[in-house]
Design a protein around this motif. Sequence first.
Motif: not given
Length: 147
Positions: A57-60, A72-77
Amino acid sequence: SSGINAEYGGWTQALFPAGYPILSAIGYFCDDWHSMFLVSAMAICLASLPVILTVESPRYLLVKGDVEGARAALESLAKLNDVNLKLDEVMIDTLCGEAEGQTFVQQVKDFYNYPVLFFETLVQMFLWFVVAMPYYGFNFGWSEIVP
């Protein structure tokens, strides 16, 4: 998309209380304990696969102070959902300060701010009791059930 995530989450939540009947079926069809444990281990490995493949989770990640990991998490999502996300225009660094260092009371307030999180937590707590009580009932009363 969020619909797919909700559907996947629903199925994983539905399989949780179904675990004991599935294990009972495995025990019924397997002749010896070696094959029963092998089949159970394979089922656990298959069920654990999404945990390895799921994006954090990007928030975590922001709460933990990992700005690059959140990016990186936002890009992959975004790629997973076929969304063209321009992260250069989003100042993720400024968001990090808001979530970093939450106190316990602020974390509990997240249940009020995010009612879905609160509801899913209550469902998980209820399912734990629904699964645990028959499990212990079968284990402690097995000699009464099977002659």
